[in-house]
Design a protein around this motif. Sequence first.
Motif, short mmCIF file in Angstrom:
data_model
loop_
_atom_site.label_atom_id
_atom_site.label_comp_id
_atom_site.label_asym_id
_atom_site.label_seq_id
_atom_site.Cartn_x
_atom_site.Cartn_y
_atom_site.Cartn_z
N TYR A 101 -92.76 45.93 27.87
CA TYR A 101 -93.69 46.90 28.46
C TYR A 101 -94.31 47.77 27.36
O TYR A 101 -95.53 48.04 27.37
N GLU A 102 -93.45 48.20 26.42
CA GLU A 102 -93.90 49.12 25.38
C GLU A 102 -94.93 48.44 24.46
O GLU A 102 -95.96 49.02 24.11
N GLU A 103 -94.64 47.19 24.07
CA GLU A 103 -95.57 46.47 23.21
C GLU A 103 -96.89 46.18 23.92
O GLU A 103 -97.97 46.26 23.33
N LEU A 104 -96.79 45.87 25.21
CA LEU A 104 -98.02 45.57 25.95
C LEU A 104 -98.90 46.81 26.06
O LEU A 104 -100.12 46.73 25.88
N LYS A 105 -98.26 47.96 26.31
CA LYS A 105 -99.06 49.19 26.43
C LYS A 105 -99.76 49.52 25.11
O LYS A 105 -100.94 49.88 25.09
N LYS A 106 -99.02 49.36 24.03
CA LYS A 106 -99.60 49.67 22.72
C LYS A 106 -100.77 48.73 22.41
O LYS A 106 -101.83 49.17 21.93
N ALA A 107 -100.60 47.45 22.70
CA ALA A 107 -101.69 46.49 22.46
C ALA A 107 -102.88 46.78 23.37
O ALA A 107 -104.04 46.72 22.95
N GLU A 134 -88.17 47.20 27.15
CA GLU A 134 -87.40 47.01 25.93
C GLU A 134 -85.90 47.12 26.22
O GLU A 134 -85.47 48.04 26.91
N GLY A 135 -85.14 46.18 25.72
CA GLY A 135 -83.69 46.20 25.95
C GLY A 135 -83.23 45.41 27.14
O GLY A 135 -82.04 45.14 27.30
N ALA A 136 -84.16 45.01 28.01
CA ALA A 136 -83.79 44.20 29.17
C ALA A 136 -83.77 42.73 28.76
O ALA A 136 -84.79 42.18 28.37
N ASN A 151 -86.86 39.81 36.17
CA ASN A 151 -86.94 39.78 34.71
C ASN A 151 -86.04 40.84 34.06
O ASN A 151 -85.73 40.76 32.88
N GLN A 152 -85.63 41.81 34.88
CA GLN A 152 -84.68 42.83 34.41
C GLN A 152 -83.27 42.53 34.92
O GLN A 152 -82.36 43.36 34.78
N GLY A 153 -83.10 41.38 35.54
CA GLY A 153 -81.79 41.02 36.10
C GLY A 153 -81.42 41.86 37.31
O GLY A 153 -80.24 41.98 37.64
N ALA A 154 -82.42 42.43 37.97
CA ALA A 154 -82.17 43.34 39.10
C ALA A 154 -82.45 42.64 40.43
O ALA A 154 -83.40 41.86 40.55
#
Length: 469
Positions: free
Chosen positions: A202-208, A327-329, A234-237
């Motif tokens: 999510y973080e990389e997509l927002k920055k891009a 990030e981290g998931a 995708n988060q295992g939830a």
Amino acid sequence: MKPFKLKHSLLLATILLLSMLISACGAAGGGSGATADGEAPANNSSTSSNAKNGDSAPEDKTKVVWWHSMGGELGTATDQLVADFNASQDKVEVEAIFQGTYDESLNKMKASMDSKSGPSLIQVYEIGSRFMIDSGAITPVQQFIDEENYDLGQLEENIMNYYTFEGKQYSMPFNTSNPILYYNKDLFKAAGLDPDKAPATYEELKKAAETLSKSGAPASFAIYGWFMEQFFANQGAEYVDNGNGRTAPATQSLLNTEAGVNTLEWWKSLIDSQAAINLGRKTDDTKKAFVAGQVSMTLDSTAGLRGIVDSVGDKFEVGTAFLPNPEGASDGGVIIGGASLWILNNKPEAEQKAAWEFIKFLAEPQTQAKWHISTGYFPITKKAYDEQIVQDNLTKYPQFQTAVDQLHASKPSLATQGAVMGVFPEARQIVESAIEEALGGSKSAKQALDDAAKSITDKIGNYNRTVQK
């Protein structure tokens, strides 16, 4: 057909009414109303081109009537598979009949259940699975698998798992897909981003997206409930309680848990920072904007891959990547979308067995290879990847590999197996309304999800009370 008991009749009446309302609402939305994976049928013809309703099979053949929802180019590919099967047969004749969207086809099936006017075999989207089982109107394919010791090991485990309940295979997958990130490599390069390294989080997509939006090409994701379901997996939830409705019937929506709040707040932040624009519920609208080069990144089903690549042509290079996650998931994956094939139990035994013969033909490696390269749906049969036409297609269109890799990288779990609940089509509409409220600013992400979760939980309770235990 087995006689319907009172609670089954009540269940049918309740869900038929709800589905009619959903279809009516979905017609204006478009993003989720038509199909489960964003691939809307392109026409509403009532019959397939290869067979007309009412035609009779030769006397020495057993006729199988198959209702499906593959319109347009998908319908053409479907008709070819049926023609291939019929040409190979001297015992079975399949009549394929296009019945409109998944919702429309399912409603027609429900209307036919008190008579024998319905099909022998029907294609139903994945979120209709709980209803199909509860209806008592089908013969699980497990019965035919057991009778001839059919080898399920040849099929993709991550696909078969979705349609497995309490260790029993209820239907056979036919068209399967998952969502991927599509991005414009040329725009990435022009903005100083690495075109061979798509954002993974999510973080990389927002920055891009923030960088790309300054060049006039923001991201855009359709408001489609299917995407929220995928972000959870995708988060295992899990999306509903009781092991995603698989260890026991679901009783509560988990939409407003951490996975949902994190996702919707991130999505909202993309809109607020103008890194992304909201083009509404219609997946076709975001797809057209992407093809036109107006948006740099979008989400869509792999079922749309061939059409997107062909539509873009040589205007720019299309990149594909896994669905992003926070990030981290790392303990998750995607859920298969699409539809499966169900055998109706109100037909003679010989007709049901004939339907099973057709199902087995559709699962053969050569058939799945042809279907895969014609559409973008990936094969359900492992050996299809050994077919030369698939190898050639991957060389020409390497983007097809992304969905396959993403499927195989998904860790099997109750989260990636996918949620099941009897009110899933309605729940998806409620989720889309919640996303609209959050992105539009009328509610916070948390409040919108709280309200939606309560509404879905109430409807699950109502549904469960109609189902005979």
